[in-house]
Structure formats: structure tokens, C-alpha cells
Design a protein around this motif. Structure first.
Motif, PDB file in Angstrom:
ATOM      1  N   CYS A 149      -4.809   3.219  -7.475  1.00  0.00           N
ATOM      2  CA  CYS A 149      -3.361   2.935  -7.477  1.00  0.00           C
ATOM      3  C   CYS A 149      -3.048   1.553  -8.053  1.00  0.00           C
ATOM      4  N   ILE A 150      -2.098   1.499  -8.988  1.00  0.00           N
ATOM      5  CA  ILE A 150      -1.699   0.209  -9.572  1.00  0.00           C
ATOM      6  C   ILE A 150      -0.348  -0.257  -9.011  1.00  0.00           C
ATOM      7  N   LYS A 151       0.127   0.430  -7.972  1.00  0.00           N
ATOM      8  CA  LYS A 151       1.343   0.041  -7.236  1.00  0.00           C
ATOM      9  C   LYS A 151       2.586  -0.015  -8.118  1.00  0.00           C
ATOM     10  N   CYS A 152       2.722   1.022  -8.942  1.00  0.00           N
ATOM     11  CA  CYS A 152       3.877   1.024  -9.845  1.00  0.00           C
ATOM     12  C   CYS A 152       5.134   1.541  -9.162  1.00  0.00           C
ATOM     13  N   GLY A 153       4.996   2.284  -8.075  1.00  0.00           N
ATOM     14  CA  GLY A 153       6.161   2.766  -7.328  1.00  0.00           C
ATOM     15  C   GLY A 153       6.739   4.069  -7.859  1.00  0.00           C
ATOM     16  N   ALA A 154       6.142   4.659  -8.896  1.00  0.00           N
ATOM     17  CA  ALA A 154       6.708   5.878  -9.480  1.00  0.00           C
ATOM     18  C   ALA A 154       6.717   7.020  -8.469  1.00  0.00           C
ATOM     19  N   CYS A 155       5.668   7.100  -7.639  1.00  0.00           N
ATOM     20  CA  CYS A 155       5.600   8.194  -6.662  1.00  0.00           C
ATOM     21  C   CYS A 155       6.728   8.075  -5.639  1.00  0.00           C
ATOM     22  N   LEU A 156       7.001   6.847  -5.217  1.00  0.00           N
ATOM     23  CA  LEU A 156       8.071   6.605  -4.240  1.00  0.00           C
ATOM     24  C   LEU A 156       9.415   7.050  -4.812  1.00  0.00           C
ATOM     25  N   LYS A 187       0.858  -1.181   0.000  1.00  0.00           N
ATOM     26  CA  LYS A 187       0.000   0.000   0.000  1.00  0.00           C
ATOM     27  C   LYS A 187       0.899   1.238   0.000  1.00  0.00           C
ATOM     28  N   TYR A 188       0.796   2.046  -1.059  1.00  0.00           N
ATOM     29  CA  TYR A 188       1.570   3.289  -1.124  1.00  0.00           C
ATOM     30  C   TYR A 188       0.763   4.376  -0.416  1.00  0.00           C
ATOM     31  N   GLU A 189       1.436   5.063   0.511  1.00  0.00           N
ATOM     32  CA  GLU A 189       0.732   6.106   1.257  1.00  0.00           C
ATOM     33  C   GLU A 189       1.602   7.354   1.367  1.00  0.00           C
ATOM     34  N   ALA A 230       3.993  12.214 -11.809  1.00  0.00           N
ATOM     35  CA  ALA A 230       4.598  10.924 -12.216  1.00  0.00           C
ATOM     36  C   ALA A 230       3.582   9.788 -12.257  1.00  0.00           C
ATOM     37  N   CYS A 231       2.496   9.933 -11.526  1.00  0.00           N
ATOM     38  CA  CYS A 231       1.543   8.820 -11.423  1.00  0.00           C
ATOM     39  C   CYS A 231       0.876   8.549 -12.779  1.00  0.00           C
ATOM     40  N   PRO A 232       1.018   7.322 -13.294  1.00  0.00           N
ATOM     41  CA  PRO A 232       0.497   7.056 -14.648  1.00  0.00           C
ATOM     42  C   PRO A 232      -1.025   6.917 -14.704  1.00  0.00           C
ATOM     43  N   VAL A 233      -1.668   6.780 -13.513  1.00  0.00           N
ATOM     44  CA  VAL A 233      -3.126   6.554 -13.553  1.00  0.00           C
ATOM     45  C   VAL A 233      -3.917   7.661 -12.853  1.00  0.00           C
ATOM     46  N   GLY A 234      -3.248   8.751 -12.547  1.00  0.00           N
ATOM     47  CA  GLY A 234      -3.941   9.881 -11.919  1.00  0.00           C
ATOM     48  C   GLY A 234      -4.515   9.549 -10.556  1.00  0.00           C
ATOM     49  N   ALA A 235      -3.804   8.703  -9.794  1.00  0.00           N
ATOM     50  CA  ALA A 235      -4.334   8.287  -8.487  1.00  0.00           C
ATOM     51  C   ALA A 235      -3.990   9.288  -7.388  1.00  0.00           C
ATOM     52  N   ILE A 236      -3.140  10.292  -7.701  1.00  0.00           N
ATOM     53  CA  ILE A 236      -2.701  11.224  -6.657  1.00  0.00           C
ATOM     54  C   ILE A 236      -3.343  12.598  -6.891  1.00  0.00           C
ATOM     55  N   THR A 237      -3.933  13.120  -5.835  1.00  0.00           N
ATOM     56  CA  THR A 237      -4.571  14.434  -5.957  1.00  0.00           C
ATOM     57  C   THR A 237      -3.945  15.395  -4.945  1.00  0.00           C
TER      58      THR A 237
END
Ligand SMILES: Cc1cc2nc3c(=O)[nH]c(=O)nc-3n(C[C@H](O)[C@H](O)[C@H](O)COP(=O)(O)O)c2cc1C
Ligand code: SF4
Ligand code: SF4
Ligand code: SF4
Ligand code: FES
Length: 597
Positions: free
Chosen positions: A579-586, A541-543, A558-565
Motif C-alpha cells: 500500500c502506498i496510502k493513496c486513498g483511492a480505495c477510501l 494505515k488503510y484497512e 481502483a488501487c494503483p499498485v494492486g495491494a487489494i486482493t
């Protein structure tokens, strides 16, 4: 070779070929010719040196200086500096990762120090496409000696007393197998070489055939003489084009020299070999399936007995041995059974070739005496774990072997010790894992392979392995329940006990051995719904930690699916449902505000 003062050996193995060793050899030849040195130094394209991680490799003899990661454009400097001025090219020498010392001599490199090269004796030394170079290294001397001075029974006795056991995985005593084939009364018998090599990541047999094809041809001819067989077949997977090409050249040369064909070396012994190609199914390496495949049938195993030595190809007695097993044979006759049996442990004589892979510094091909420990292989020859990570496990025995752990590191490796430790020798695949590997995921990976490769002939393997895989998949997706553990153990044992061939009989090993050694990881997945290694995506879980977030927006961009607002300079948030758990945000956050749970 004798007329040249120097030999520039360039690795022509598959790994180095892929890194332009072909062009490197051409450039070296051109440079030698340009500098008028082509009568003094000769470029020889050899088989694999083993140190594939650091390829392309160039070795200059007689000084035995090894250069690593040599590029085609380094040819001019090598010729000018080393060949003409006699000075080592320091920048191309191997650097010891610990001492940072530049090492040129292979014998001083940790990678080679503890190796004993018997099956690989000519790989990296001779031109595999030139029979004269094989002959110059005592090639075909064993065949001549056997034909001219020994009866078949006497020759078999030598193989028996050497203690050589089959290198294809089972470890069956080779001399005994030859004796069993010899004892069968039949007008026609066959000699088969198993070059199917289906273990993922394994390339021991391919390297021998690419680097020293004549050693296998010579051994098969000796086997033919010992067992009264006149026909040999090499079953090789079609995905090995370089090995096939070199085998074809070697077979042709052996015929031209009278080492195959009729009345070999003036004796009343006829023997020839043909190639048959496999389509790459793992199960076709199993000897009965292999024989059906050669016959043109489906590559499915059949019940043993009868063993191939009694009823094999076209129902005739057939001696099946592995490539590496054969490669040992000529040396046993040349140096003596006593010499061979002085190497190794009480019940496992000689050496074993391993393909070292995984999270290890020195990936490559090694040949070590039986009895060496896993610790010596991983931490001395292999140079330890990549990136200074912590060692976690090592898988020996291929996809149906087992995972061994820290407590097994000092066990002397031989057929019996590996089985006692919960794994097996197999044909020589060795995959090293570190702290970042999830052992449930590892077991699932190997199960995926065996499910894919099962021929489907018997129910325990066809259906049972699929069920095992489904349970593992469920666990890695966070849907496991406690009862799954008992299910895995019970089902695994039933599959082992009831499957028809070695594939099914050993396929649950990765599951059972990881359960034995890493029960805590299974429990973490099932009870805590967590993957301690951070591999199983569904359990991650990315938080965003609010107090660390400065609202720079980098993660959202960076988020490819627009999950971050979140607006600029405001705290951002992740929508877990998107979130598709790609890790790009991290990766992107410079403020340690993104964490994984
Ligand atoms: C599923 C399965 C795959 C196998 N694959 C190979 C292989 O690729 N090469 C090989 O030599 N033996 C393989 N074997 C072992 C062979 O059945 C056989 O034991 C071996 O070729 C005998 O030669 P050896 O006595 O020299 O080891 C496999 C066995 C099983 C059960
Ligand atoms: S155990 Fe698996 S691979 Fe072997 S015969 Fe049965 S189904 Fe085929
Ligand atoms: S990258 Fe980090 S600091 Fe910037 S908005 Fe995202 S979580 Fe906040
Ligand atoms: S892990 Fe990937 S998908 Fe999930 S929020 Fe971060 S960038 Fe987006
Ligand atoms: S392929 Fe060149 S060292 Fe292995």
C-alpha cells in the motif's frame, strides 16, 4: 477622466489577468463602442482590488457597483443592462455566503467593511500606466509641497511624528532611519526600495507596484530630498514582469513630466531611479544581502552594524525601505502626520497590508488598521474557514513567523503584540490553517523552505536548520523518540541566538511555536505513532472492515499498485507492504468498509 460620465474599472492585477481580465476589458471596450457608448463610459484597467478570490472584478463608478467573477463573455450584458439601461446585473453581484443576499456596493461587503486603504489607496481605482490618473488623485502633490515649502529636516520630522514603522518586517521607525541616513556626511548617497518580496504566498508589494507604481517613485524622490541622495534603485525580483513593466512606464512618464531627473519642479534637486533585478532568493530581501546583490556580489548578508544608513551600496550611506513603507509616505504629507498617527495602536501607527491565504473563504489582499484582531480578519474580512471546518492556527510573519491559535484571536495586531504572542508581523503573509492541517507537517514545510533558502554563510543556520528538518522528518515518518522534543527546543534556541542574519534568527519559530501550542500533536506522532489530522502518510494505515465489505471489487480496481486482493462477493484485504496510502480505495468504497487508522 472628467469627460466620461461612467468608468468601468477592470482589475488588471496578476490574479485577474490570469483569469482573462485582459480579454474582458477588450470586450467591454468593443461593446461600448458598438453601442455608441464609448464617449460616455470609459474602460480603465486598474491594479488589484484585493478580492482576488472572486476575480476578475469589475467596478462601475460613480455608483461603486462591484461585479465578481466576470467573464469576457459577460461584457455584452454588462454594457446593455448596467451602462445603457441602468440596471444591475444581479447574477454577477457578490452573494453574501451567510445571508445569501446579493451585494453590489463594496462598502457593504464584509470583505471591505473594516479595511482602511492607505498604501493601497489607488489600487483598483486608477490606471497604473497613466500618470495623469495618479496626479488626479493628489499624486506628486506631496513631492511638490516638500520641495517647495519644507527643509529636509522639517520633512523628516513629519515622517517621524507620523509614527510610521518599516513594513518590510522589522518595524524600524521610518523617520529615524531617514534621519540617520541624512546625518551621514558623504558626497554620494543612495535610496533603495526593497521589492524582493520572498515570502511564499505574499503579494503585497507586487500589488502596490502593479497598481500604483508612482506612489513608490514619489516617496523615493521625497526620501532623496530628505537624505541628500540623487540616486534611487528599486530592487525587484525578475519573477514580477507585470510590476517591472508598469514601473518602467511610470519611471519614463515621471521623467517626461520633470518629476525625476535634474532640477525637479524647478528646484535645485536632482533625482532619478533605476531598476535592478533579483533572481528570487529569499535571503536577498535581507537588506545587506540585497545591497551585495545590487553590487554584483553574492546575495549573502553581512554583520550589522554598520547599518546601510551608514555604509550601504558601494559603501555609501543608503536608505533602504520596503515598497509598502514608501507607499504610505505621500499620504502622510498630504493628510498630515497627525491624521496618520490617529490610526492604529500606541506603538504601531497606520495600517498593514496582508496577503490572506490558506483555508479561508476570502483569499486576497487586505489593508487593515493596526490594532484590529485576528478574529476580525479571519472571520469577518476573510469570511471564516472554508467548508465550515474548525479554525486551528494562523501563521503570521512568513516562513519564519509563528503559528498563533484560538487564544490569540482577540489580540489587537501590532508589531509588539505579535512578538509577545510568539510570532511577528513580518512583511504581511497570513496563512490560515484548519483542523485538517497537521502542525508537525506545517513546521516541517516552513523548515524545508528555510533550509532551501539559507545562504549557507553561517553554521548554525546552514547545519542547524538541516538537523531540525531531519528530526521533524523522522517524527512525521513514525520514527520519532521522546528525546527529539528537547533536541528541537535546544537546537531551535541555539540557531536563533547564534545565526548571523534574520533568516536564521527566526527560522526555528514555526517549530518552537507549534511545539508550544500543539505539543499533543507532536506526542501523538512520537508516542502513539499517529497523525491526528491524517496528513502524515507514513503514520496512516488503510484497512478494510470485514463486516462492512460486500466484495464489490471497486477498491481493488481502483488501487494503483494492486495491494487489494479478494474475489467478487468475498471480503477483500489490503497488503500493507504494498500500500502506498493513496486513498483511492477510501474514495471508491460505497459501503464504508475502508477506514484509515
Ligand atoms: C531573510 C530576510 C528576508 C527579508 N525580505 C524582505 C523583503 O522581501 N522585503 C522587504 O522589504 N524587507 C525584507 N526584509 C527586511 C529587510 O532586511 C529590511 O529590514 C527592510 O527592507 C527595511 O525596510 P523597512 O524599514 O521599510 O521595513 C528581510 C529580512 C530578512 C532577515
Ligand atoms: S543566518 Fe542563514 S541566511 Fe543568514 S547569513 Fe547565516 S546562513 Fe545565511
Ligand atoms: S470497495 Fe468496499 S465493499 Fe467493495 S470490495 Fe472494496 S472494501 Fe469491500
Ligand atoms: S490506499 Fe491506495 S495503495 Fe493503499 S490499498 Fe488503498 S488504493 Fe491501494
Ligand atoms: S488581482 Fe484582481 S482582485 Fe486581486
Amino acid at each position: 477622466m472628467a469627460e466620461y460620465k461612467m468608468h468601468v474599472l477592470v482589475c488588471g492585477g496578476k490574479g485577474c489577468n490570469a483569469s482573462s481580465s485582459d480579454s474582458l476589458a477588450e470586450n467591454l471596450k468593443a461593446e461600448l463602442s458598438k453601442q455608441g457608448m464609448d464617449k460616455i463610459a470609459q474602460v480603465v484597467k486598474t491594479g488589484c482590488f484585493g478580492f482576488c478570490e472572486k476575480g476578475p472584478i469589475v467596478k462601475i463608478v460613480p455608483e461603486n457597483i462591484v461585479y465578481t467573477q466576470v467573464k469576457p463573455e459577460d461584457a455584452e450584458e454588462l454594457v446593455e443592462e448596467h451602462i445603457i439601461r441602468g440596471k444591475k446585473v444581479e447574477r454577477l453581484l457578490f452573494e453574501d455566503p451567510e445571508t445569501k443576499e446579493k451585494i453590489g456596493d463594496a462598502k457593504s461587503m464584509n470583505f471591505y467593511k473594516k479595511q482602511i486603504r492607505i498604501a493601497l489607496r489607488n489600487c483598483g481605482i486608477i490606471d497604473p500606466e497613466n500618470i495623469d490618473e495618479y496626479i488626479a488623485r493628489d499624486g506628486y502633490e506631496a513631492l511638490a509641497g516638500v520641495l517647495n515649502t519644507l527643509s529636509p529636516d522639517e520633512a523628516i520630522e513629519i515622517v517621524k511624528s507620523s509614527g510610521l514603522r518599516g513594513r518590510g518586517g522589522g518595524g524600524f521607525p521610518t523617520g529615524l532611519k531617514w534621519e540617520l541616513t541624512k546625518k551621514e556626511k558623504s558626497d554620494v548617497k543612495y535610496v533603495v526600495c526593497n521589492a524582493d518580496e520572498g515570502d511564499p504566498g505574499a503579494f503585497m508589494d507586487r500589488s502596490i507596484l502593479e497598481g500604483d507604481p508612482h506612489s513608490v517613485i514619489e516617496a523615493m524622490a521625497i526620501n532623496g530630498y530628505c537624505t541628500d541622495a540623487a540616486y534611487g534603485i528599486i530592487y525587484i525580483r525578475a519573477e514580477y514582469p507585470l510590476a517591472i513593466e508598469r514601473l518602467k512606464i511610470a519611471l519614463q512618464q515621471a521623467r517626461e513630466y520633470g518629476l525625476l531627473g535634474n532640477n525637479i519642479l524647478g528646484n535645485e534637486f536632482d533625482f532619478d531611479i533605476e531598476l535592478r533585478y533579483g533572481a528570487g532568493a529569499f535571503v536577498c530581501g535581507e537588506e545587506t544581502a540585497l545591497i551585495h546583490s545590487i553590487e554584483g556580489g553574492r546575495g549573502e548578508p553581512s554583520m550589522k552594524p554598520p547599518f546601510p544608513s551608514v555604509e550601504g551600496y558601494l559603501k555609501k550611506p543608503t536608505n533602504v525601505n520596503n515598497v509598502e513603507t514608501y507607499a504610505n509616505i505621500p499620504v502622510i504629507f498630504n493628510k498630515g502626520a497627525e491624521w496618520f498617527s490617529s490610526i492604529g495602536t500606541e506603538k504601531s501607527k497606520g495600517t498593514k497590508v496582508f496577503a490572506l491565504a490558506g483555508k479561508i473563504n476570502n483569499v486576497g489582499l487586505i489593508e487593515v488598521p493596526m490594532g484590529i484582531t485576528l478574529r476580525e480578519i479571519i472571520f469577518e474580512i476573510g469570511g471564516g474557514i472554508r467548508g465550515d471546518k474548525k479554525f486551528k492556527a494562523v501563521q503570521t510573519g512568513g516562513p519564519s513567523g509563528g503559528c498563533l491559535v484560538e487564544k490569540n484571536l482577540d489580540t489587537p495586531i501590532d508589531y509588539d503584540n505579535l512578538i509577545a504572542a510568539g510570532s511577528m508581523m513580518g512583511s504581511g503573509g497570513m496563512i490560515v490553517m484548519d483542523e485538517d492541517d497537521c502542525m508537525v507537517d506545517v513546521a516541517k514545510f516552513f523548515l524545508e523552505f528555510t533550509v532551501e533558502e539559507s545562504c549557507g554563510k553561517c553554521a548554525p543556520c546552514r547545519i542547524g536548520n538541516k538537523r531540525l528538518h531531519e528530526i521533524l522528518d523522522k517524527i512525521t515518518k513514525g520514527n520519532g523518540v521522546k528525546e527529539d522534543i528537547d533536541q528541537l527546543i535546544n537546537l531551535g534556541n541555539v540557531i536563533k541566538d547564534t545565526s548571523l542574519c534574520g533568516l536564521g534568527q527566526s527560522s526555528p519559530n514555526p517549530v518552537l511555536s507549534t511545539l508550544k501550542n500543539f505539543m499533543n500533536e507532536y506526542e501523538a506522532h512520537i508516542v502513539d505513532k499517529k497523525c491526528p489530522a491524517g496528513v502524515c502518510k507514513a503514520l496512516m494505515k488503510y484497512e478494510i472492515v470485514e463486516e462492512n465489505c460486500v466484495g464489490c471489487t471497486a477498491c481493488a480496481r481502483a488501487c494503483p499498485v494492486g495491494a487489494i486482493t479478494g474475489e467478487r462477493k468475498e471480503i477483500h484485504a489490503i497488503d500493507q507492504s504494498l500500500c502506498i496510502k493513496c486513498g483511492a480505495c477510501l474514495d471508491r468504497c460505497k459501503f464504508n468498509a475502508v477506514i484509515v487508522n
